[in-house]
Enzyme design. Structure first.
Site, PDB file in Angstrom:
ATOM      1  N   CYS A  14       0.838  -1.202   0.000  1.00 47.89           N
ATOM      2  CA  CYS A  14       0.000   0.000   0.000  1.00 47.89           C
ATOM      3  C   CYS A  14       0.871   1.250   0.000  1.00 47.89           C
ATOM      4  O   CYS A  14       2.101   1.169   0.010  1.00 47.89           O
ATOM      5  CB  CYS A  14      -0.966   0.004   1.182  1.00 47.89           C
ATOM      6  SG  CYS A  14      -0.156   0.283   2.772  1.00 47.89           S
ATOM      7  N   ASP A 416     -18.127  15.125 -29.840  1.00 50.48           N
ATOM      8  CA  ASP A 416     -17.962  15.294 -31.277  1.00 50.48           C
ATOM      9  C   ASP A 416     -19.116  14.569 -31.976  1.00 50.48           C
ATOM     10  O   ASP A 416     -19.647  13.588 -31.451  1.00 50.48           O
ATOM     11  CB  ASP A 416     -16.618  14.698 -31.696  1.00 50.48           C
ATOM     12  CG  ASP A 416     -16.411  14.747 -33.204  1.00 50.48           C
ATOM     13  OD1 ASP A 416     -16.626  15.823 -33.782  1.00 50.48           O
ATOM     14  OD2 ASP A 416     -16.054  13.710 -33.783  1.00 50.48           O
TER      15      ASP A 416
END
Length: 720
Positions: A14, A416
């Site tokens: 971690c 788009d």
């Protein structure tokens, strides 16, 4: 001399360990850069060999309580040692067994189960020597992987959760709370084992992506024509590979023989198989379903689209999300603050109020135990890794945890038009025969006139004729009419095809025909007229088709809470308006150049703050880069799209966008749940401790339970 080496770091699970390694190595002379891949426990060091050696780097890592092995050496050995893979589990189980043995002998000698169990709450009793031996052995086994890290933290005067636990265990032993010290040691070892397991689960999830591509392939020898089975990594670009029905495609390539349908879901998440014929691209990891094909390899095994996806998912782990950065900063100050609080609770009441030293030292130790930030530290990275992995499996490649959080906060999306909301290619929309001609006759005539044309409108007409099984015979005496159309003879009769303007110039633009053409043009379609020397034979309407899922996708995006959806296009206003109205777009901006799209994104950013741009990743690159988050559509096999965007949708399925938004918001929700639960539980136990209602083993059991709960909660995100 500058060099770069990667290491497998045993004990790196971690961000806590990343911070330790950064502090230990980051400031050493000669170390020029450190990169971490927590998911694979890999550290990459860039260093100057004239100043620092590999042995010194390895020794520095070993001093932290972790262990470094050169990545290449580990890969050549092809496996971890038994101790490296099972040591943590063995010591945790050994600690559990010894703890049980100590408890049973303690119970048998003392005679009261509850008295032994609640010994830390103040009851007076004597622990028998045999039980003490078992408890001490349980403590040693449980703390086996913790003590080296705790010693390093103490030397550096940087308290971390390992030091907290060791201090608490030593304190319990000094107070003769042997059972509680052993319980703390075991439960902390169990907590670290669970953390290690959760990271391994995520590693295996990524590893499952690697397994999507087969290890061997059938290679056709270019000289003899014989077929032999060879490792995929030995196959050269341009080699011919045979793939049988039901087999996975081993490499990216082009179909050179045969036809089939291919299940591309492992890469794109598409629900339906895709038809493949000679000349079509295929991709490693996808599944050949119903036909034997031969493909020509276009990429080496290390450079396939699948390999690039795996590499990018691994890289994404180093791009930490804002919430993860916040937790890391919080933990940096939180741990020493809690040590100071524990010390104050242990010392101040006896000094100021003549309270019992043993009682308040014990309570200080309980505070130390509950202060362990295990669950807090692991809450965010496991959530992010799980979300990244599930997204990759579903054909959505996210290049870092930061972008998961951005999507969850989006207020506006710009899309788009061409290739995103539409298919990006013209298709015949309507065929209207006139003057006693049939649909088949009109299409046959149009196709004959366009048979040798490469114009996109001509291709659309020819594809429509082919789909209707209409035989096409090229017109004779073909002649192009520049900028207007063409003419030619079919069965000896002159026919023409062309624009509204050509029809008008020929004097055949009747009021009814003129009205119909204007309706098409108002809807953003291109009207193609076909006629002969007597009349107009009919009109064919051609337009770029809207994706059938677009309407539902836009609706789902709105339901997800996005305030503004804008379509950006270089097409004319009429076409843009027609499409925007059809699929429910809030606003549209037409006739835009690339720089105009950038300005439109900047305007949205000023108004809404968090804006995503969805495009093809190539033509829209400037706008994608300007937006808070750039999302490329249909990026499979398109290197430019994979590199340009922050998020790549591997297929052309626009419904992945609302899926991504919901996934992102679910990830944020789970991260907040985990952080709130972790901190809330600690606050509760601190309060209980002050009133003498919590014991050491209860505190560590609660912390271990919290670690387990936040881990399982985060792993729910692995579901696609």
């Amino acid at each position: 001399m500058k060099t770069e080496i990667s290491y497998k770091i045993y004990g790196l699970d971690c961000s806590e360990e990343v911070a330790i390694l950064n502090r230990e190595l980051g400031n050493k002379d000669g170390v020029q850069g450190l990169e971490f891949d927590v998911l694979n426990a890999r550290m990459t060091v860039t260093f100057d060999t004239a100043t620092i050696s590999e042995q010194q780097i390895i020794a520095s890592v070993d001093a932290t309580g972790m262990k470094a092995v050169p990545w290449q050496q580990r890969r050549d050995q092809n496996a971890d040692t038994f101790w490296q893979s099972k040591g943590r589990l063995i010591m945790t189980c050994l600690s559990a067994g010894l703890l049980v043995a100590g408890f049973v002998t303690h119970w048998y000698t003392h005679g009261s189960f509850l008295d032994v169990l609640l010994g830390g709450l103040g009851e007076e009793h004597t622990t028998p020597l045999v039980s003490i031996v078992f408890y001490i052995c349980a403590i040693v086994a449980g703390a086996w992987f913790v003590v080296p890290k705790a010693v390093f933290a103490a030397k550096k005067l940087r308290p971390d959760m390992n030091l907290l636990m060791v201090v608490a265990i030593i304190g319990a032993m000094i107070l003769s709370e042997w059972f509680e010290g052993a319980m703390v040691s075991f439960l902390f070892a169990l907590s670290l084992l669970l953390e290690h397991w959760s990271v391994e689960r995520s590693r295996r999830a990524i590893g499952s992506l690697l397994e999507m591509a087969p290890k061997t392939a059938r290679l056709r020898d270019s000289q003899s024509g014989q077929v032999r089975q060879v490792p995929v990594e030995d196959i050269a670009v341009d080699a011919t590979v045979i793939v049988r029905p039901g087999e996975k495609i081993p490499l990216d390539g082009k179909v050179t023989s045969g036809s089939t349908t291919v299940n591309q879901a492992p890469i794109t998440g598409e629900s339906m198989p895709v038809r493949k014929i000679v000349g079509d691209d295929v991709f490693a990891g996808t599944i050949n379903q119903d036909g034997a094909i031969e493909i020509e390899a276009t990429k080496a095994a290390s450079d396939t689209t699948l390999a690039r996806i795996i590499h990018m998912v691994e890289e994404a782990q180093s791009r930490r999300a804002p919430s993860q950065q916040w937790v890391d900063k919080f933990a940096y100050y939180y741990t020493p603050a809690m040590m100071i609080l524990a010390m104050a609770i242990a010392v101040l009441p006896p000094l100021l109020f003549s309270a019992d030293w043993s009682v308040w030292i014990y309570r200080g130790l309980v505070i130390l135990v509950i202060a362990c930030p295990c669950a807090l530290v692991i809450a965010t990275p496991v959530s992010i890794v799980s979300a990244l992995t599930a997204s990759a499996r579903n054909g959505v490649l996210i290049k870092g945890g930061v972008f998961i959080e951005i999507v969850g906060h989006l207020k506006a999306i710009a899309l788009d038009k061409t290739g995103t909301l539409t298919f990006g290619r013209p298709e015949v929309q309507e065929v209207i025969p006139l003057n006693n001609h049939t649909t088949e006759q009109l299409l046959a005539t149009a196709a004959a006139l366009e048979a040798n044309s490469e114009h996109p409108l001509a291709k659309a007409i020819l594809q429509k004729a082919e789909s209707q099984n209409i035989a096409v015979k090229a017109a004779e005496d073909f002649q192009a009419i520049k900028g207007k159309g063409a003419e030619g003879r079919i069965d000896g009769r002159l026919f023409w095809i062309g624009s509204h303007r050509l029809m008008h110039e020929r004097g055949e633009d009747t009021p009814d025909v003129h009205k119909k053409v204007l309706e098409f043009e108002d809807a953003g379609h291109t009207a193609v007229a076909i006629g002969n020397d007597e009349h107009v034979c009919g009109i064919i309407s051609i337009a770029d088709s809207v994706r059938p899922q677009a309407n539902n996708a836009i609706s789902a995006i709105k339901k997800a809470g996005v305030e503004q959806i804008v379509m950006l296009t270089g097409d004319n206003s009429g076409t843009a308006k027609a499409i925007a109205d059809k699929i429910g777009i809030d606003d549209y901006k037409a006739e835009l150049l690339p720089e105009d799209k950038v300005n439109a994104i900047k305007s949205l950013l000023n108004e809404y703050g968090q804006v995503a741009m969805v495009g093809d990743g190539i033509n829209d690159a400037p706008a994608l880069a300007t937006a808070t988050c750039g999302i490329a559509m249909g990026a499979m096999g398109t290197d430019a799209a994979l590199e340009t965007a922050d998020i790549a949708l591997m297929s052309d399925e626009i419904e992945k966008i609302p899926w991504l938004i919901y996934k992102s918001r679910n990830t944020l929700k789970i991260i907040k749940q985990n952080i709130a639960f972790s901190l809330g539980l600690k606050l509760l136990f601190i309060t209980l401790t002050l009133f003498g209602l919590a014991s050491l083993w209860m505190a560590i059991a609660a912390d271990t339970g919290a670690t387990l709960l936040v881990t399982f909660n985060a792993l729910r995100l692995l579901k696609a």
